[in-house]
Design a protein around this motif. Structure first.
Motif, PDB file in Angstrom:
ATOM      1  N   GLU A   1      16.879   1.343   1.524  1.00 42.45           N
ATOM      2  CA  GLU A   1      16.033   1.242   2.662  1.00 42.45           C
ATOM      3  C   GLU A   1      15.296   2.374   2.696  1.00 42.45           C
ATOM      4  N   ILE A   2      13.847   1.866   3.229  1.00 45.33           N
ATOM      5  CA  ILE A   2      12.732   3.071   3.161  1.00 45.33           C
ATOM      6  C   ILE A   2      11.952   2.925   4.094  1.00 45.33           C
ATOM      7  N   SER A   3      11.350   4.120   4.665  1.00 48.49           N
ATOM      8  CA  SER A   3      10.340   3.964   5.789  1.00 48.49           C
ATOM      9  C   SER A   3       9.188   4.006   5.061  1.00 48.49           C
ATOM     10  N   LEU A   4       8.052   2.955   5.655  1.00 43.02           N
ATOM     11  CA  LEU A   4       6.728   2.958   4.997  1.00 43.02           C
ATOM     12  C   LEU A   4       5.944   4.398   5.454  1.00 43.02           C
ATOM     13  N   LYS A   5       6.492   5.246   6.189  1.00 44.38           N
ATOM     14  CA  LYS A   5       5.980   6.446   6.422  1.00 44.38           C
ATOM     15  C   LYS A   5       5.718   7.311   5.039  1.00 44.38           C
ATOM     16  N   LEU A   6       6.687   7.085   4.261  1.00 45.68           N
ATOM     17  CA  LEU A   6       6.398   7.674   3.094  1.00 45.68           C
ATOM     18  C   LEU A   6       5.513   7.321   1.979  1.00 45.68           C
ATOM     19  N   LEU A   7       4.685   6.078   2.350  1.00 45.08           N
ATOM     20  CA  LEU A   7       3.764   5.606   1.629  1.00 45.08           C
ATOM     21  C   LEU A   7       2.489   5.789   2.245  1.00 45.08           C
ATOM     22  N   GLU A   8       2.345   6.460   3.214  1.00 48.84           N
ATOM     23  CA  GLU A   8       1.095   6.672   3.978  1.00 48.84           C
ATOM     24  C   GLU A   8      -0.066   6.910   3.266  1.00 48.84           C
ATOM     25  N   ASN A   9      -0.035   7.534   2.136  1.00 45.99           N
ATOM     26  CA  ASN A   9      -1.015   7.961   1.222  1.00 45.99           C
ATOM     27  C   ASN A   9      -1.198   6.785   0.045  1.00 45.99           C
ATOM     28  N   ASP A  10      -0.402   6.023   0.155  1.00 47.70           N
ATOM     29  CA  ASP A  10      -0.611   5.087  -1.032  1.00 47.70           C
ATOM     30  C   ASP A  10      -1.509   3.767  -0.581  1.00 47.70           C
ATOM     31  N   SER A  11      -2.049   3.171  -1.950  1.00 49.03           N
ATOM     32  CA  SER A  11      -2.826   1.962  -1.537  1.00 49.03           C
ATOM     33  C   SER A  11      -2.110   0.615  -1.550  1.00 49.03           C
ATOM     34  N   PHE A  12      -2.472  -0.056  -0.740  1.00 46.97           N
ATOM     35  CA  PHE A  12      -1.597  -1.625  -0.632  1.00 46.97           C
ATOM     36  C   PHE A  12      -2.572  -2.812  -0.982  1.00 46.97           C
ATOM     37  N   ALA A  13      -1.925  -3.912  -1.534  1.00 47.71           N
ATOM     38  CA  ALA A  13      -2.553  -4.998  -1.400  1.00 47.71           C
ATOM     39  C   ALA A  13      -1.705  -5.827  -0.374  1.00 47.71           C
ATOM     40  N   VAL A  14      -2.566  -6.437   0.277  1.00 42.32           N
ATOM     41  CA  VAL A  14      -2.191  -7.438   1.588  1.00 42.32           C
ATOM     42  C   VAL A  14      -2.808  -8.789   1.953  1.00 42.32           C
ATOM     43  N   MET A  15      -2.322  -9.553   2.634  1.00 41.54           N
ATOM     44  CA  MET A  15      -2.911 -10.674   2.945  1.00 41.54           C
ATOM     45  C   MET A  15      -3.985 -10.353   3.873  1.00 41.54           C
ATOM     46  N   GLN A  16      -4.800 -11.499   3.902  1.00 43.63           N
ATOM     47  CA  GLN A  16      -5.933 -11.317   4.595  1.00 43.63           C
ATOM     48  C   GLN A  16      -5.892 -11.394   6.072  1.00 43.63           C
ATOM     49  N   THR A  17      -6.807 -10.929   6.826  1.00 43.40           N
ATOM     50  CA  THR A  17      -6.702 -10.753   8.301  1.00 43.40           C
ATOM     51  C   THR A  17      -6.729 -12.131   8.681  1.00 43.40           C
ATOM     52  N   GLY A  18      -5.565 -12.231   9.814  1.00 45.23           N
ATOM     53  CA  GLY A  18      -5.539 -13.580  10.571  1.00 45.23           C
ATOM     54  C   GLY A  18      -4.276 -14.336   9.946  1.00 45.23           C
TER      55      GLY A  18
END
Length: 306
Positions: free
Chosen positions: A189-206
């Motif tokens: 398990e991990i908290s996304l807080k640990l990756l706040e300085n990383d870059s992400f690929a995400v799905m489009q808005t909506g």
């Protein structure tokens, strides 16, 4: 009452243009216009405000179209109920599918469905979850296969198929990769807080997955850099596998790979794979069978990935 006339008016309203409506209905514009004028004379009011390129409904027109759709839905439900009593295994189903996974699912289960219901005609509509929900509400889709969380549901009916975990993937070169896990094993398990300085690929808005991602980062009070927005969960995985960035995606899109380390997320996000249909509408035996086949398909997929 002329039910064909109801369909004519609905098509004009959907196209906002009598020329386009006549093309879809395979009748001449003149014939369609005559039907409209005849109806408006009968009602004593106009149903459309006309302009050269954009027709829109009057208040009376809105009332007419809303009730016309209800009448056609009642007709369809009536025929489906009678077909089920007579066990004719006939009818028509309009199915909504999400891009990628929806069409893959349908291709996998349709051969078996066809053997049982060869006389049931299926029309497929591929569109995102939110657009499907609009079409279901309007009665244009009989069954929509959707993935979403409870807060994203409408007041229509939802049938549970399965739950699917949403996980984090990081490239093997990431500093946290060495403490990550592999598919088929319990994920750390991990908290996304640990990756706040990383870059992400995400799905489009909506998209429903983007809304879930936004909820997760808002709970952690972080704003990570969004490197890429896409309409494809496959692309999310590939961005991680190529070592470009991190991403959050459904576990069924994850693949065993030495290039990716996986984590469960602190909030343990899951979304529900569901079949949705219009509230108070009738679900035919063919529709129920299709949903049962979809349930088996998704349960097998999720168990393999877990």
């Amino acid at each position: 009452m002329d039910l064909k006339q109801l369909e004519y008016i609905i098509h004009i309203a959907e196209e906002n243009n009598i020329t386009k409506a006549s093309e879809k209905l395979f009748i001449t514009q003149s014939a369609l216009n005559q039907q409209l004028l005849k109806l408006e004379k009968e009602l004593g009011t106009q149903l459309f405000v006309r302009s050269r390129n954009n027709w829109h409904l009057t208040q009376a027109g809105k009332i007419y179209v809303e009730n016309a759709k209800n009448i056609l839905r009642i007709k369809k439900d009536t025929y489906n109920q009678i077909n089920d009593i007579l066990e004719t295994r006939e009818g028509n189903l309009v199915i909504g599918l999400t891009p990628e996974r929806g069409t893959q699912m349908f291709a996998a289960i349709y051969p078996t469905f066809y053997k049982k219901f060869p006389k049931v005609k299926i029309d497929l509509i591929e569109m995102p979850v939110k657009k499907q929900q609009v079409e279901i509400l309007q009665g244009n889709i009989d069954i929509g296969f959707l993935t979403l969380q409870d807060f994203q549901k409408t007041n229509d009916n939802y049938i549970h198929l399965c739950f699917e975990s949403i996980i984090l993937g990081v490239p093997s070169a990431h500093p946290l990769a060495q403490v990550g896990g592999k598919l088929g094993e319990p994920l750390p398990e991990i908290s996304l807080k640990l990756l706040e300085n990383d870059s992400f690929a995400v799905m489009q808005t909506g998209s429903t997955l983007r809304e879930i991602f936004n909820h997760l980062i808002n709970e952690e009070n972080i704003s990570p850099h969004i490197l890429l927005e896409t309409r494809s969960c496959h692309t999310l995985f590939e961005m991680v596998a190529q070592g470009i960035c991190c991403s959050v995606f459904p576990i069924t899109y994850a693949k065993p790979s030495s290039a990716v380390s996986y984590f469960s997320i602190r909030q343990n996000p899951v979304w529900e794979v569901t079949a949705s249909y219009k509230k108070d509408s009738y679900l035919s035996n063919a529709a129920k069978e299709l949903i049962a086949m979809a349930t088996d398909y998704w349960l097998d997929r999720v168990q393999v990935c877990s």
